[in-house]
Scaffold this active site. Structure first.
Site, short mmCIF file in Angstrom:
data_model
loop_
_atom_site.label_atom_id
_atom_site.label_comp_id
_atom_site.label_asym_id
_atom_site.label_seq_id
_atom_site.Cartn_x
_atom_site.Cartn_y
_atom_site.Cartn_z
CG HIS A 58 1.22 -2.08 -11.55
ND1 HIS A 58 1.85 -2.14 -10.34
CD2 HIS A 58 0.33 -3.09 -11.56
CE1 HIS A 58 1.36 -3.15 -9.64
NE2 HIS A 58 0.43 -3.74 -10.36
NE ARG A 98 -8.37 0.19 -6.74
CZ ARG A 98 -7.47 -0.44 -6.01
NH1 ARG A 98 -7.19 -0.01 -4.78
NH2 ARG A 98 -6.83 -1.48 -6.48
N GLY A 152 0.81 -1.21 0.00
CA GLY A 152 0.00 0.00 0.00
C GLY A 152 0.84 1.26 0.00
CD GLU A 211 0.91 -5.94 -7.61
OE1 GLU A 211 -0.24 -5.59 -7.34
OE2 GLU A 211 1.92 -5.39 -7.11
NE ARG A 259 -3.90 -8.69 -1.08
CZ ARG A 259 -3.79 -7.78 -2.05
NH1 ARG A 259 -4.81 -7.61 -2.88
NH2 ARG A 259 -2.71 -7.06 -2.20
#
Lengths: 212, 456
Positions: free
Chosen positions: B208, B338, B164, B275, B292
């Site tokens: 990314h 988001r 994060g 990733e 997850r």
């Protein structure tokens, strides 16, 4: 990277807190007694007043004795899918909070946004005005086991252990929130309880004792 | 299949898991903290149980509270969602010790992939191109300086645990490294209780891209394509899409196939995300794996039609995958926005308060995953995600057009949101041309980015 996670509690700055405290003081000392009196003269079930950032809602307890919060039956009713889930679901949890927040005769919620948390915190430390009864609540999710001091009529001091809630084999004490006399136990021994659930009633000797 | 699942999370993901449970015909019990008593998942669940106060350390992050809740409500499995306890191998171990199933990789698999630095070496050995980085954890400043010299500046300091963006700093010189490493150690220590750090080569203007995989207990694995998560703010993703405009169709397929081969060989189990950083020449370097369900999983669901949460639950229940790679078709283009309660004009300061009005957009190809409703009070204690708007269309241009229309229709009153940033992104040339890199927003800052969009 985790997409989300906990964020630390926000600490309001001093001036905000001061204003907040002044707001709470005005609420409890001036507004609430007036509102409670007003509600008593009507047949209304609920009364809400808004002022600035604050709103106060008074709700007449329906069918339950003052000071009682959640009971085992609440959970059972919520276990019925579709019964309370959609239409009336909102009323039920709110009712819980109202009753638990004050524990008093009127069932009062107060606060907006971040302020509500501090209001609830205050309520837990000092029994609100007019209160004659308190409730010892569950410190955790687990299995409830009343102790010897949970017998009705036992005189207890604030902080006395009245029993335990067993969390994965580790007992956690159920503490008396105030000095008083043990009343009825709301949950049977060996039953599952959730965090904050009302477990044992404590009767205060006199209403004035609650104010001290 | 499980009979009753405990959902050990909150917000939109608790609701998403609840929906998957309903589809599978499995009962769902939702845990909640005192601050989430009025939340939508609590209201919709078959049963809800209060596990602690607002402080997440005593509720959503408390393993004893969560497991005790699962036991007293008669659950046989625990779904951790994302964040909180979702990648905690000790938690997964204790869940299993209580005869419950952790919905995710088994504890020993989580343990094998727990260290980011170790995972990079493990998957590197199974054929994944990995980002150049330090040899193991940084022992001290001297070791850090020597390793940075060997890798070559700029380098990224990263904590081995968590993520994060916490404890992460990019440095361009040895002097910056020396001062940043102290900050990173203390941030990592306070955020994850673990201050071990490592170094990664930093790619300027990187993109990314991540690959979604699913592997069953019997070693059958597939990939479900990739997602581009280049639009970030301080290492936090805010918009994701698929397919990525960064790679050709051939390069996308090769990357995804290499990824699934490596994780199957390394013994991974359940769904996961690998990733990668992609440099300006289109070279992809593996950086880390997320064991997850991810926030951005709906992007993949829109393209493949597969319920990823349902698949995750089925794999954890020991069911065979039942899908071959040839069964997976990728249709059209999807973008996820988001929607966060934060103020882009004030350094994305998170907000809280009562949602006064709320309207979710609809129409063809529009999906809104959100736990918000009118009158809902956003508590100040947790992350600021209010929900995710996902749009699908046959191609990227059409998806952007649907995104514009849906963002126009979306109404959230009462708290400040980042909706304006998304609208600005859909007018940004770099984004429209598919050239966006992870520094798109950070280079100019949120306020300047909004101002630039307004000036068009």
């Amino acid at each position: 990277m985790p997409d989300t996670g906990p964020r630390g509690d926000r600490t309001a700055d001093a001036s905000f807190r001061e204003a907040d405290h002044a707001g709470i003081a005005r609420l409890t000392e001036e507004l609430l007694p007036a509102l409670i009196a007003k509600l008593g003269t009507t047949h209304l079930g609920e009364l809400e007043v808004r002022e600035g950032d604050w709103h106060v809602r008074l709700r007449r307890p329906f069918g339950t004795a003052p000071g009682e919060g959640r009971r085992a039956s609440d959970k059972a009713s919520r276990s019925q899918p579709g019964h309370e889930g959609h239409g009336h679901g909102r009323a039920a949890p709110e009712g819980h909070r109202a009753a638990r927040g004050s524990g008093g005769a009127s069932g009062v919620t107060a606060g907006t946004g971040a302020a509500s948390a501090s209001t609830n915190g205050t309520g837990a430390d000092e029994p609100p005005v007019g209160r004659s009864r308190a409730v010892a609540t569950s410190p955790a999710v687990g299995i409830f086991q009343p102790g010897s001091r949970a017998a009705s009529g036992t005189r207890v001091r604030a902080g006395d252990s009245l029993g335990t809630v067993n969390v994965l084999g580790v007992p956690q004490d159920v503490l008396a929130p105030v000095d008083g006399i043990v009343g009825s136990t709301l949950v049977e021994a060996g039953m599952a309880v959730e965090y904050g659930q009302d477990l044992i009633r404590i009767e205060l000797a006199t209403p004035t004792e609650a104010r001290s | 299949m499980f009979r009753r699942i405990l959902i050990a999370n909150r917000g939109e993901i608790a609701l998403r898991i609840l929906r998957a449970c309903r589809t599978l015909g499995v009962e769902a019990v939702v845990t909640y903290s005192e601050a989430d008593r009025d939340s939508l998942p609590v209201q919709l669940a078959d049963e809800a149980i209060c596990i602690g106060p607002a402080d997440a350390r005593r509720s959503y992050l408390s393993a004893p509270a969560v497991i005790s809740a699962a036991l007293v409500t008669g659950c046989d499995a625990v779904h951790p969602g994302y964040g909180f306890l979702s990648e905690d191998e000790t938690f997964a171990e204790v869940v299993r010790a209580h005869d419950l199933t952790f919905i995710g990789p088994p504890p020993e698999v989580l343990d094998r992939f727990a260290s980011k630095e170790g995972t990079r070496r493990l998957l590197g050995a199974f054929g994944l191109p990995t980002i150049p980085g330090s040899d193991g954890m940084l022992r001290d400043d001297e070791h850090a300086l020597a390793e940075a010299d060997r890798i070559g500046y700029p380098v990224l300091i990263k904590p081995s645990a968590g993520g994060g963006g916490k404890g992460m700093r990019m440095v361009r010189t040895s002097r910056e490294l020396e001062s940043a490493i102290k900050i990173c150690r203390s941030e990592a220590k306070s955020a994850f209780g673990d201050d071990s750090l490592y170094l990664e080569k930093w790619l300027d203007d990187n993109r990314h891209v991540e690959v979604q995989v699913a592997v069953d207990r019997y070693g059958a694995g597939i990939h479900l394509g990739e997602r581009d998560c280049s639009v970030q703010r301080r290492h936090q993703k805010i918009l994701e899409e698929s397919p990525t405009p960064a790679l050709s169709d051939g390069a996308r397929a090769t990357l995804a196939e290499t990824a699934v081969r490596a994780v199957v060989a390394a013994g991974y189990e359940n769904i996961g995300t690998l990733e990668f950083l992609v440099d300006s020449d289109g070279n992809a370097f593996f950086i880390e794996i997320n064991c997850r369900i991810q926030v951005e999983h709906p992007v993949t669901e829109m393209l493949t039609g597969i319920d990823l949460v349902g698949l995750q639950i089925a794999i954890a229940a020991g069911e065979p995958l039942g899908l071959r790679q040839s069964d997976i078709a990728f249709n059209g283009h999807a973008i996820e926005f988001r929607i966060n309660a934060e103020d882009p004009a004030h350094d994305f300061r998170p907000g809280a308060g009562v949602i006064e009005r709320y309207h979710a957009p609809g129409g063809p190809g529009i999906r809104m995953d959100s736990h918000v409703y009118p009158g809902y009070e956003v508590p100040p204690y947790y992350d600021s995600l209010l929900g995710k708007l996902i749009v699908w269309a046959p191609d990227r241009e059409a998806a952007i057009a649907r995104g514009r229309a849906a963002l126009e229709e979306l109404l959230v009153d009462g708290v400040t949101t980042n909706i304006e940033i998304h609208r600005a992104l859909l007018e940004n040339d770099a984004f429209l041309e598919g050239r966006m890199t992870t520094n798109l927003l950070d280079r100019v800052g949120g306020a300047a980015f909004l101002a630039a969009a307004a000036a068009r």
